[in-house]
Write an enzyme that holds these catalytic residues in place. Structure first.
Site, PDB file in Angstrom:
ATOM      1  N   ASN A 218       0.860  -1.191   0.000  1.00 25.40           N
ATOM      2  CA  ASN A 218       0.000   0.000   0.000  1.00 25.40           C
ATOM      3  C   ASN A 218       0.895   1.239   0.000  1.00 25.40           C
ATOM      4  O   ASN A 218       1.504   1.568   1.012  1.00 25.40           O
ATOM      5  CB  ASN A 218      -0.884  -0.019   1.259  1.00 25.40           C
ATOM      6  CG  ASN A 218      -1.693   1.261   1.421  1.00 25.40           C
ATOM      7  OD1 ASN A 218      -1.819   2.056   0.486  1.00 25.40           O
ATOM      8  ND2 ASN A 218      -2.239   1.464   2.609  1.00 25.40           N
TER       9      ASN A 218
ATOM     10  N   LYS B  27       0.043   4.261  -0.151  1.00 24.42           N
ATOM     11  CA  LYS B  27      -0.625   5.440   0.418  1.00 24.42           C
ATOM     12  C   LYS B  27      -0.415   6.634  -0.542  1.00 24.42           C
ATOM     13  O   LYS B  27      -0.371   6.421  -1.745  1.00 24.42           O
ATOM     14  CB  LYS B  27      -0.085   5.730   1.810  1.00 24.42           C
ATOM     15  CG  LYS B  27      -0.059   4.478   2.699  1.00 24.42           C
ATOM     16  CD  LYS B  27       0.160   4.803   4.130  1.00 24.42           C
ATOM     17  CE  LYS B  27       0.348   3.525   4.914  1.00 24.42           C
ATOM     18  NZ  LYS B  27       0.145   3.678   6.319  1.00 24.42           N
TER      19      LYS B  27
ATOM     20  N   HIS C 283      -9.533   0.882   4.910  1.00 19.12           N
ATOM     21  CA  HIS C 283      -8.237   1.089   5.582  1.00 19.12           C
ATOM     22  C   HIS C 283      -8.455   2.011   6.775  1.00 19.12           C
ATOM     23  O   HIS C 283      -9.288   2.913   6.732  1.00 19.12           O
ATOM     24  CB  HIS C 283      -7.229   1.701   4.596  1.00 19.12           C
ATOM     25  CG  HIS C 283      -5.832   1.701   5.127  1.00 19.12           C
ATOM     26  ND1 HIS C 283      -5.386   2.654   6.001  1.00 19.12           N
ATOM     27  CD2 HIS C 283      -4.801   0.840   4.929  1.00 19.12           C
ATOM     28  CE1 HIS C 283      -4.114   2.383   6.320  1.00 19.12           C
ATOM     29  NE2 HIS C 283      -3.744   1.291   5.675  1.00 19.12           N
TER      30      HIS C 283
ATOM     31  N   GLU D  51      -6.901   4.432   7.826  1.00 19.48           N
ATOM     32  CA  GLU D  51      -6.750   5.871   7.540  1.00 19.48           C
ATOM     33  C   GLU D  51      -8.017   6.437   6.905  1.00 19.48           C
ATOM     34  O   GLU D  51      -8.333   7.615   7.091  1.00 19.48           O
ATOM     35  CB  GLU D  51      -5.503   6.096   6.664  1.00 19.48           C
ATOM     36  CG  GLU D  51      -4.230   5.893   7.484  1.00 19.48           C
ATOM     37  CD  GLU D  51      -3.016   5.443   6.708  1.00 19.48           C
ATOM     38  OE1 GLU D  51      -2.987   5.575   5.465  1.00 19.48           O
ATOM     39  OE2 GLU D  51      -2.076   4.933   7.354  1.00 19.48           O
TER      40      GLU D  51
ATOM     41  N   GLU E 138      -5.419  -5.381  10.382  1.00 22.20           N
ATOM     42  CA  GLU E 138      -4.429  -4.333  10.597  1.00 22.20           C
ATOM     43  C   GLU E 138      -4.733  -3.596  11.899  1.00 22.20           C
ATOM     44  O   GLU E 138      -5.560  -2.659  11.911  1.00 22.20           O
ATOM     45  CB  GLU E 138      -4.480  -3.321   9.451  1.00 22.20           C
ATOM     46  CG  GLU E 138      -4.090  -3.877   8.114  1.00 22.20           C
ATOM     47  CD  GLU E 138      -3.429  -2.812   7.263  1.00 22.20           C
ATOM     48  OE1 GLU E 138      -2.271  -3.001   6.902  1.00 22.20           O
ATOM     49  OE2 GLU E 138      -4.054  -1.775   7.002  1.00 22.20           O
TER      50      GLU E 138
ATOM     51  N   GLY F 110       2.329   1.902  10.791  1.00 22.19           N
ATOM     52  CA  GLY F 110       3.301   3.000  10.732  1.00 22.19           C
ATOM     53  C   GLY F 110       3.986   3.305  12.043  1.00 22.19           C
ATOM     54  O   GLY F 110       4.686   4.306  12.150  1.00 22.19           O
TER      55      GLY F 110
ATOM     56  N   SER G 174       3.383  -2.462  10.369  1.00 24.53           N
ATOM     57  CA  SER G 174       4.830  -2.496  10.638  1.00 24.53           C
ATOM     58  C   SER G 174       5.477  -3.824  10.231  1.00 24.53           C
ATOM     59  O   SER G 174       6.365  -4.325  10.924  1.00 24.53           O
ATOM     60  CB  SER G 174       5.108  -2.160  12.112  1.00 24.53           C
ATOM     61  OG  SER G 174       4.687  -0.833  12.382  1.00 24.53           O
TER      62      SER G 174
HETATM   63  C1  PEP Z   1      -0.701   0.085   5.912  1.00 25.04           C
HETATM   64  O1  PEP Z   1      -0.608   1.199   5.425  1.00 25.04           O
HETATM   65  O2  PEP Z   1      -1.694  -0.594   5.659  1.00 25.04           O
HETATM   66  C2  PEP Z   1       0.362  -0.405   6.784  1.00 25.04           C
HETATM   67  C3  PEP Z   1       0.246  -1.606   7.293  1.00 25.04           C
HETATM   68  O3  PEP Z   1       1.420   0.422   7.010  1.00 25.04           O
HETATM   69  P1  PEP Z   1       2.839   0.041   7.688  1.00 25.04           P
HETATM   70  O4  PEP Z   1       3.324  -1.237   7.044  1.00 25.04           O
HETATM   71  O5  PEP Z   1       3.728   1.199   7.386  1.00 25.04           O
HETATM   72  O6  PEP Z   1       2.607  -0.148   9.150  1.00 25.04           O
END
Ligand code: PEP
Length: 264
Positions: free
Chosen positions: A14, A16, A106, A108, A176, A182, A222
């Protein structure tokens, strides 16, 4: 290694709001070369990228012209097909661009755009209508985790997201935890497994055991080359949704090739 023969692992990047369409072309070319050079078996571990909307046409053209074995998708989709919805993108448009997947729900989007479970469900229905595979994200906040434990919120979110889904649908689920995205602090593989197993239970309850057996459940939050193998050893974790680390080609390639670089 617990790869279920009915489920091909999926490593999804992803991006973003990173990389414009020119950067996307260079990135996808290099990623494909890097993985091919390393002898990656794309049939054994599927790789997908999720660029911003404005990159999709460029990525489609490149993937199709160079016959790259990469899947791609969008980061969101409108619940509507067309009309007076300024700024929205129809699933019909994404299908025309040969997107296979679309990320829906997601964290976000849920937090920054206040997307409700009902909106997520409507987007899942819209994606399926246009033959896009929805990659449905669910996950608990740090507060949810403290109050309800890890599974309750993701389970409720998935039940809600499946409101309009039939057992013929092809879907992917991503667990997630919001606090892990992040933050550099991933969930433990045991927690990912516990929640993934609970989510598979929801799939079995609502769509039947066959769908539960064949649906891929990813972990995200992460993920790095150093921790991916531990997640992939869990029987209910079928891949990863990767944010930050998907923007670094050597690191993302290393995640994709988790079977090779870590002693399993
Ligand atoms: C994500 O954006 O879905 C995500 C898991 O980000 P990260 O791997 O940076 O934690």
């Amino acid at each position: 290694m617990n790869i279920n023969p009915r489920r091909t692992p999926l490593i999804a990047g992803n991006w973003k709001m990173n990389l414009d369409h020119l950067q996307a072309i260079a990135f996808v070319q290099k990623l494909a070369w890097n993985l091919k050079d390393a002898g990656h078996d794309f049939a054994a571990v599927e790789v997908a990228v999720f660029p911003p909307f404005t990159d999709l046409r460029s990525v489609q053209t490149l993937v199709s012209a160079d016959k790259l074995p990469l899947a791609f998708g969008a980061q969101d989709v409108s619940a509507q097909d067309s009309g007076a919805y300024t700024g929205e993108i129809s699933g019909a448009f994404l299908a025309q661009l040969e997107c296979q997947y679309v990320i829906i729900g997601h964290s976000e989007r849920r937090t920054l755009h206040n997307e409700s479970d009902e909106q997520v469900a409507a987007k899942v229905t819209a994606a399926l209508k246009h033959n896009l595979v929805p990659l449905i994200c669910v996950g608990e906040s740090a507060e949810d985790l403290a109050v309800h434990g890890p599974s309750a919120v993701p389970v409720a979110q998935l039940r809600a997201a499946l409101a309009g889904v039939t057992n013929a649908a092809d879907i992917v689920v991503a667990y997630e935890p919001v606090w892990a995205i992040g933050s550099g602090q991933a969930a433990t593989p045991e927690q990912a497994e516990q929640v993934a197993a609970a989510l598979r239970g929801v799939l079995a309850d609502t769509l039947g055991q066959d769908v539960a057996d064949k649906t891929r459940i990813l972990y995200g939050g992460s993920v790095k080359s150093g921790n991916i193998a531990a997640f992939m050893r869990e029987p209910n974790v079928d891949g990863a949704l990767v944010g930050g680390a998907s923007l670094d080609i050597p690191e993302f390639s290393s995640i994709v090739r988790y079977q090779k670089h870590v002693d399993l």
